[in-house]
Design a protein around this motif. Structure first.
Motif, mmCIF file in Angstrom:
data_model
loop_
_atom_site.group_PDB
_atom_site.id
_atom_site.type_symbol
_atom_site.label_atom_id
_atom_site.label_comp_id
_atom_site.label_asym_id
_atom_site.label_seq_id
_atom_site.Cartn_x
_atom_site.Cartn_y
_atom_site.Cartn_z
ATOM 1 N N GLN A 14 5.306 2.474 5.315
ATOM 2 C CA GLN A 14 4.368 2.620 5.801
ATOM 3 C C GLN A 14 3.816 4.387 5.957
ATOM 4 N N LYS A 15 4.821 5.031 6.527
ATOM 5 C CA LYS A 15 4.467 6.214 6.753
ATOM 6 C C LYS A 15 4.139 6.967 5.442
ATOM 7 N N ASP A 16 5.091 6.618 4.407
ATOM 8 C CA ASP A 16 4.436 7.401 3.005
ATOM 9 C C ASP A 16 3.190 6.936 2.581
ATOM 10 N N TYR A 17 2.787 5.828 2.904
ATOM 11 C CA TYR A 17 1.610 5.183 2.601
ATOM 12 C C TYR A 17 0.512 5.897 3.302
ATOM 13 N N GLN A 18 0.656 6.178 4.634
ATOM 14 C CA GLN A 18 -0.419 6.762 5.531
ATOM 15 C C GLN A 18 -0.483 8.187 5.272
ATOM 16 N N GLU A 19 0.357 9.009 5.019
ATOM 17 C CA GLU A 19 0.696 10.372 4.848
ATOM 18 C C GLU A 19 0.208 10.700 3.455
ATOM 19 N N ASN A 20 0.552 9.825 2.329
ATOM 20 C CA ASN A 20 0.338 10.388 1.076
ATOM 21 C C ASN A 20 -0.563 9.525 0.198
ATOM 22 N N PHE A 21 0.019 8.402 0.232
ATOM 23 C CA PHE A 21 -0.856 7.268 -0.865
ATOM 24 C C PHE A 21 -2.301 7.038 -0.412
ATOM 25 N N GLN A 39 -7.259 -3.727 -0.565
ATOM 26 C CA GLN A 39 -6.101 -4.415 -0.962
ATOM 27 C C GLN A 39 -4.832 -3.789 -0.560
ATOM 28 N N SER A 40 -4.702 -2.164 -0.625
ATOM 29 C CA SER A 40 -3.351 -1.399 -0.066
ATOM 30 C C SER A 40 -3.341 -1.675 1.371
ATOM 31 N N ASP A 41 -4.405 -1.309 2.141
ATOM 32 C CA ASP A 41 -4.108 -1.541 3.522
ATOM 33 C C ASP A 41 -3.584 -3.053 3.989
ATOM 34 N N PHE A 42 -4.024 -3.915 2.882
ATOM 35 C CA PHE A 42 -3.442 -5.503 3.547
ATOM 36 C C PHE A 42 -1.960 -5.487 3.190
ATOM 37 N N LEU A 43 -1.496 -4.612 2.294
ATOM 38 C CA LEU A 43 -0.222 -4.724 1.947
ATOM 39 C C LEU A 43 0.702 -3.727 2.683
ATOM 40 N N PHE A 44 0.218 -2.392 3.077
ATOM 41 C CA PHE A 44 1.017 -1.331 3.638
ATOM 42 C C PHE A 44 0.580 -0.923 4.905
ATOM 43 N N ASN A 45 -0.637 -1.275 5.260
ATOM 44 C CA ASN A 45 -1.106 -0.711 6.751
ATOM 45 C C ASN A 45 -1.401 -1.843 7.639
ATOM 46 N N THR A 46 -0.447 -3.016 7.778
ATOM 47 C CA THR A 46 -0.501 -3.984 8.451
ATOM 48 C C THR A 46 0.901 -4.327 9.052
ATOM 49 N N GLU A 47 1.224 -5.496 9.538
ATOM 50 C CA GLU A 47 2.281 -5.949 9.923
ATOM 51 C C GLU A 47 3.497 -6.149 8.655
ATOM 52 N N GLU A 48 4.769 -6.032 9.192
ATOM 53 C CA GLU A 48 5.586 -6.096 7.978
ATOM 54 C C GLU A 48 5.807 -7.552 7.474
ATOM 55 N N SER A 49 5.378 -8.755 8.371
ATOM 56 C CA SER A 49 5.444 -9.951 7.840
ATOM 57 C C SER A 49 4.627 -10.058 6.878
ATOM 58 N N THR A 50 3.186 -9.370 6.769
ATOM 59 C CA THR A 50 2.420 -9.496 5.578
ATOM 60 C C THR A 50 3.082 -9.128 4.276
ATOM 61 N N LEU A 51 3.912 -7.889 4.189
ATOM 62 C CA LEU A 51 4.446 -7.191 3.183
ATOM 63 C C LEU A 51 5.530 -8.334 2.714
ATOM 64 N N ASP A 52 6.173 -8.643 3.665
ATOM 65 C CA ASP A 52 7.221 -9.531 3.243
ATOM 66 C C ASP A 52 7.100 -10.807 2.787
ATOM 67 N N THR A 53 5.758 -11.177 2.876
ATOM 68 C CA THR A 53 5.379 -12.591 2.517
ATOM 69 C C THR A 53 4.826 -12.237 1.142
ATOM 70 N N ASN A 54 4.258 -11.301 0.682
ATOM 71 C CA ASN A 54 3.445 -10.923 -0.291
ATOM 72 C C ASN A 54 4.232 -10.259 -1.512
ATOM 73 N N ALA A 55 5.171 -9.751 -1.089
ATOM 74 C CA ALA A 55 5.920 -8.351 -1.894
ATOM 75 C C ALA A 55 6.475 -9.176 -3.197
ATOM 76 N N SER A 56 7.285 -10.173 -3.191
ATOM 77 C CA SER A 56 7.627 -10.727 -4.329
ATOM 78 C C SER A 56 6.360 -11.208 -5.512
ATOM 79 N N ARG A 57 5.441 -11.881 -4.831
ATOM 80 C CA ARG A 57 4.292 -12.316 -5.571
ATOM 81 C C ARG A 57 3.733 -11.236 -6.318
#
Length: 538
Positions: free
Chosen positions: A174-181, A202-220
């Motif tokens: 998340q830090k990498d996302y906010q500072e670089n990507f 879409q990027s905020d949905f994955l990386f600029n939110t709660e960890e549970s969102t990324l955990d749920t969607n990463a594999s898909r």
């Protein structure tokens, strides 16, 4: 990811753009070949490599072909053979589905035509832009957008994989996302279609939110990326190693290389187009590429005096070697005579113009091109050429070694009626301990449990013969229940007539085509010489 749809070339599934919450496909340009070829402007394209994804690691570049079981290239004759293309598309639907519109045959012919007309010294990006329908951007701006796209995609898939493999924590990503990507996305120009805004959402949905969102969607999302990148065999750990900066640097180099980097000289004097020209850009890297250092111009020797060797090659019509290469040496200015090699089942198409010459200060290559041996009268060659197809006319066995025994036998093939006879591709030759010749073969009976088995079978013509006739016959009869077509050309294009089951046809001569043969009828048209489709009659 960018405002441009990257329709830079003919077609091909390429970089996935995250847009509006879905993965979409864009068409991108090409990856430079890993070898430098001395390509001349006048040389024509004779074949096209099949599409693949390039992944560069510390072990070097790796080609991951989109359809691993398909031939790695198609010749121009095969591309223009309508029956061959129809079967190819049917056998390899992954490629067939990608090239439904405008169709594989048209796609490849247009690609070869564009390359034949291009300046081989133009940079890749100049070539792509000049042959593109999207001419709204300069070459430099187009290249910039492409590099941005590969950076964004590499970052997303690598960070998702790093999270899944616990290589990085959610907070680190998340830090990498906010500072670089995210700043990279924000720097993109606005567009009427809202692609930039969709990508941010879409990027905020994955990386600029709660960890549970990324955990749920990463594999898909990883699964979708693997499918779109044709890297389904890659593990999450391998994807996690993709370096966005390295991929971007590699892309920048790729786009600045001359078109000639993508054209590989073949033994028959033609060129083969690199598979990434067909696939669009599918290139990723885990390591930073070495900088390109221009080759210094050598100072020519004003008085060269060393004689260079003459290399003699013996290849089939697809450029595959049929016999070991020969090397001739001699004194500068002395004469040489490169002679053809005698190869079972093959005949020379014509003697090369430079078969006789003199040794010079430059290396020379003489290439003899062979075709399967056919005869208009008399007995045909008994040994089937390497790469051709044979079938069993009586019960035979397939064995592990050239020395046959019950212990070495893999399977029995029962005697079958003509249209069902078991077929094999000849992959080589061998001899038993007693010196008896054997075929090394691969079972190509696609709907059989034995399909794909490899081993040795007899060369005795009382048991195995070539599927295609190898000598002329006066008259043939159609035995295929669906009939056969007659064509204007020997590659079976330009349909002229259809002959029903049981019809008898007069034959004028027999000709070879790659590793098959055709009968030329009395009216000048061509029909197949496949024994499972036609048979000779008196």
């Amino acid at each position: 990811m960018t405002t441009v749809r990257h329709k830079l070339f003919l077609m091909g599934a390429s970089l996935m753009l995250v847009s509006g919450g879905v993965i979409t496909i864009a068409v991108l340009p090409v990856q430079a070949a890993t070898i430098t070829a001395n390509v001349k402007q006048g040389e024509k394209v004779g074949s096209v490599e099949m599409p693949y994804t390039l992944v560069t690691t510390k072990d070097g570049p790796q080609r991951v072909y989109w359809e691993s079981k398909a031939p790695q290239s198609l010749t121009s004759d095969q591309i223009n053979d309508t029956d061959f293309v129809a079967k190819f598309v049917s056998d390899y639907p992954t490629l067939g589905n990608l090239f439904q519109d405008p169709g594989l045959q048209k796609t490849l012919n247009e690609l070869m035509d564009k390359v034949n007309r291009a300046n081989r010294q133009d940079s890749l990006i100049d070539f792509v832009v000049s042959t593109s329908d999207d001419n709204g951007l300069s070459a430099s701006d187009y290249a910039k957008r492409i590099v941005q796209s590969i950076t964004q995609q590499s970052w997303i898939v690598s960070r998702l994989a790093q999270y899944k493999t616990n290589a990085k924590t959610f907070k680190e990503i998340q830090k990498d996302y906010q500072e670089n990507f995210r700043p990279l996305i924000e720097a993109l120009p606005d567009d009427e279609d809202g692609n930039k805004e969709n990508l941010l959402q879409q990027s905020d949905f994955l990386f600029n939110t709660e960890e549970s969102t990324l955990d749920t969607n990463a594999s898909r999302f990883i699964s979708m990326f693997k499918t779109g990148m044709f890297l389904s065999s890659y593990s999450d750990a391998q994807l996690a190693e993709i370096d966005p900066d390295a991929s971007a640097a590699q892309m920048s180099q790729i786009l600045q290389q001359p078109l000639s980097k993508y054209l590989h000289p073949q033994a028959d004097g033609t060129l083969q187009i690199d598979g990434l020209l067909l696939s669009g850009l599918m290139a990723y890297s885990t390591i930073m590429p070495d900088p390109i250092v221009p080759n210094p111009t050598p100072t020519p020797d004003p008085n060269p005096s060393t004689s260079q060797a003459v290399t003699v090659k013996y290849v089939d019509q697809q450029g595959k070697a049929l016999a070991p290469t020969a090397t001739l040496t001699g004194k500068l200015g002395g004469a040489y005579h490169a002679q053809a090699a005698k190869i079972d089942g093959y005949q020379v198409t014509k003697t090369p113009a430079n078969a006789i010459g003199t040794f010079t200060t430059e290396a020379q290559t003489v290439t003899y091109v062979y075709e399967p041996q056919v005869v208009q009268n008399g007995a045909a060659a008994t040994m089937a050429p390497k790469g051709s197809v044979i079938y069993a006319i009586k019960k035979i066995g397939l064995y592990q070694t050239p020395t046959f025994s019950t212990k070495q036998r893999l399977v029995w093939y029962a005697k079958q009626k003509r249209t069902n006879r078991p077929m094999f591709v000849v992959t080589g030759y061998a001899k038993s301990v007693n010196g008896v010749k054997r075929y090394r073969v691969k079972d190509v009976n696609h709907h059989s449990k034995t399909a794909g088995k490899m081993g040795y079978v007899t060369t005795n013509t009382d048991y195995t013969v070539r599927v295609y006739y190898a000598k002329r016959h006066v008259k043939i009869k159609v035995i295929n229940a669906k009939g056969v077509n007659a064509y204007q050309k020997k590659n079976l294009t330009g349909k002229r007539a259809h002959y029903r089951y049981g019809q008898q046809l007069k034959v004028k001569k027999i000709v070879s085509h790659n590793l098959t043969t055709r009968f030329v009828l009395s009216n000048g048209t061509y029909v197949t010489a496949n024994k499972k489709l036609v048979m000779t009659v008196k």
